[in-house]
Design a protein around this motif. Structure first.
Motif, PDB file in Angstrom:
ATOM      1  N   ALA A 176       6.672   5.500  -5.115  1.00  0.00           N
ATOM      2  CA  ALA A 176       7.398   5.542  -3.847  1.00  0.00           C
ATOM      3  C   ALA A 176       7.533   6.978  -3.349  1.00  0.00           C
ATOM      4  O   ALA A 176       7.584   7.931  -4.130  1.00  0.00           O
ATOM      5  CB  ALA A 176       8.780   4.917  -4.001  1.00  0.00           C
ATOM      6  N   THR A 177       7.584   7.104  -2.043  1.00  0.00           N
ATOM      7  CA  THR A 177       7.882   8.376  -1.386  1.00  0.00           C
ATOM      8  C   THR A 177       9.351   8.380  -0.994  1.00  0.00           C
ATOM      9  O   THR A 177       9.835   7.426  -0.357  1.00  0.00           O
ATOM     10  CB  THR A 177       7.019   8.562  -0.126  1.00  0.00           C
ATOM     11  N   TRP A 178      10.060   9.433  -1.346  1.00  0.00           N
ATOM     12  CA  TRP A 178      11.500   9.474  -1.130  1.00  0.00           C
ATOM     13  C   TRP A 178      11.849  10.258   0.126  1.00  0.00           C
ATOM     14  O   TRP A 178      11.228  11.272   0.443  1.00  0.00           O
ATOM     15  CB  TRP A 178      12.199  10.086  -2.342  1.00  0.00           C
ATOM     16  N   HIS A 179      12.870   9.767   0.816  1.00  0.00           N
ATOM     17  CA  HIS A 179      13.400  10.441   1.999  1.00  0.00           C
ATOM     18  C   HIS A 179      14.913  10.532   1.795  1.00  0.00           C
ATOM     19  O   HIS A 179      15.670   9.643   2.199  1.00  0.00           O
ATOM     20  CB  HIS A 179      13.065   9.651   3.269  1.00  0.00           C
ATOM     21  N   ARG A 180      15.340  11.608   1.162  1.00  0.00           N
ATOM     22  CA  ARG A 180      16.760  11.781   0.841  1.00  0.00           C
ATOM     23  C   ARG A 180      17.488  12.450   1.996  1.00  0.00           C
ATOM     24  O   ARG A 180      17.039  13.469   2.518  1.00  0.00           O
ATOM     25  CB  ARG A 180      16.915  12.593  -0.440  1.00  0.00           C
ATOM     26  N   GLN A 213       0.820  -1.208   0.000  1.00  0.00           N
ATOM     27  CA  GLN A 213       0.000   0.000   0.000  1.00  0.00           C
ATOM     28  C   GLN A 213       0.857   1.263   0.000  1.00  0.00           C
ATOM     29  O   GLN A 213       0.478   2.273  -0.583  1.00  0.00           O
ATOM     30  CB  GLN A 213      -0.922  -0.002   1.221  1.00  0.00           C
ATOM     31  N   ARG A 214       2.014   1.182   0.663  1.00  0.00           N
ATOM     32  CA  ARG A 214       2.914   2.336   0.744  1.00  0.00           C
ATOM     33  C   ARG A 214       4.351   1.848   0.608  1.00  0.00           C
ATOM     34  O   ARG A 214       4.726   0.843   1.223  1.00  0.00           O
ATOM     35  CB  ARG A 214       2.756   3.061   2.088  1.00  0.00           C
ATOM     36  N   VAL A 215       5.137   2.577  -0.193  1.00  0.00           N
ATOM     37  CA  VAL A 215       6.561   2.265  -0.371  1.00  0.00           C
ATOM     38  C   VAL A 215       7.363   3.533  -0.123  1.00  0.00           C
ATOM     39  O   VAL A 215       7.093   4.587  -0.713  1.00  0.00           O
ATOM     40  CB  VAL A 215       6.861   1.722  -1.782  1.00  0.00           C
ATOM     41  N   HIS A 216       8.338   3.439   0.771  1.00  0.00           N
ATOM     42  CA  HIS A 216       9.236   4.550   1.069  1.00  0.00           C
ATOM     43  C   HIS A 216      10.649   4.159   0.666  1.00  0.00           C
ATOM     44  O   HIS A 216      11.061   3.010   0.834  1.00  0.00           O
ATOM     45  CB  HIS A 216       9.216   4.888   2.565  1.00  0.00           C
ATOM     46  N   VAL A 217      11.383   5.131   0.143  1.00  0.00           N
ATOM     47  CA  VAL A 217      12.792   4.917  -0.185  1.00  0.00           C
ATOM     48  C   VAL A 217      13.620   5.861   0.668  1.00  0.00           C
ATOM     49  O   VAL A 217      13.436   7.080   0.627  1.00  0.00           O
ATOM     50  CB  VAL A 217      13.082   5.178  -1.680  1.00  0.00           C
TER      51      VAL A 217
END
Length: 279
Positions: free
Chosen positions: A217-221, A185-189
């Motif tokens: 995907a939601t990114w967290h750089r 349901q949710r993908v984070h990178v």
């Protein structure tokens, strides 16, 4: 196109954590239409300290009886688990030694392995080598979904965190996890800055690769990679309420021993959620 996850191989032993591993594999199978095989693999008592390397015939008989009792108990646990409706599971037993190598050979024919985190305080699983999971991954090259010994979440890959680095290990982990990513349901990178290759024109990247496979995907750089990356990954997964972490497994072999890198070692020692790894 959906990626395939047709065969799951789950490690079974005589510990109380074997049944939850089997149920987790069956949940995955129900979602992805997979076949599940349980493989009982433990080290025989007669080759474990303090009995190895030499024992008398009387002691050997006693140890064999203890091994048979453990096997019978594990098979009873397996049969009780299958009493509930759900995905059928085949049963197998490793009869060769060392068991890690034999299990790794069977792993060659699976798309995904379901293994357990080593618990040094659990005497029930003392017959499983402490480096079983990482060595099986290293020998077979197959991806493994490793379950924590503390608590296994009831959900299966609803919220997934990808720990991304520009490495072949991370890339293989993402590819192996694609069926789970596509159904999440949710993908984070989560990734840290690194030098990207300079390419003229259109260049490829992970964001585009995931989109090609139907994964948003939601990114967290982040900035520079911290020293204690393993702990930070687990903390980030907890903050994002993830029930699965996807990452590469880093390490090398030396004198028949598999040596993990710092990040992989920290995650495998302190994990509180399932981790899908690939070496």
């Amino acid at each position: 196109m959906k990626s395939s996850l047709m065969q799951i191989l789950v490690h079974f032993d005589a510990s109380r954590r074997a049944a939850p591993r089997l149920e987790y594999a069956r949940q995955l199978a129900r979602r992805h239409g997979s076949a599940v095989a349980a493989l009982y693999a433990v080290t025989p008592s007669f080759v474990m300290p303090p009995f190895a390397p030499t024992i008398g015939p009387g002691v050997a008989v006693t140890l064999r009886e203890l091994d048979d009792e453990r096997l019978a108990g594990a098979r009873a646990t397996f049969d009780r688990a299958l009493a509930s409706t759900g995905v059928p599971v085949s049963w197998g037993e490793v009869i060769d030694y060392p068991v890690t190598g034999a299990f790794a050979q069977q792993a060659l024919y699976a798309d995904l392995l379901v293994l357990g985190q080593h618990d040094p305080s659990d005497i029930e699983s003392a017959d499983v080598p402490p480096d079983f999971a990482e060595t099986v991954m290293a020998i077979s090259g197959r991806p493994a979904l490793i379950l924590p010994y503390a608590v296994v979440p009831p959900t299966v890959g609803e919220t997934v965190v990808i720990a991304w680095k520009l490495t072949r290990e991370a890339a293989r982990a993402v590819t192996a996890a694609m069926p789970l990513l596509q159904s999440a349901q949710r993908v984070h990178v989560v990734n840290w800055s690194a030098d990207e290759p300079v390419v003229g024109g259109v260049s490829l990247d992970l964001a585009g690769y995931l989109k090609r496979h139907g994964v948003e995907a939601t990114w967290h750089r982040q900035e520079d990679e911290p020293e204690r990356l393993g702990e930070l990954l687990l903390s980030s997964a907890f903050d994002l309420e993830a029930d699965l972490l996807v990452m590469g497994c880093y390490g090398h072999s030396r004198a028949r021993e598999w040596l993990l890198g710092g990040t992989s070692r920290a995650v495998l020692q302190s994990m509180t959620l399932p981790v899908l790894m690939a070496h």
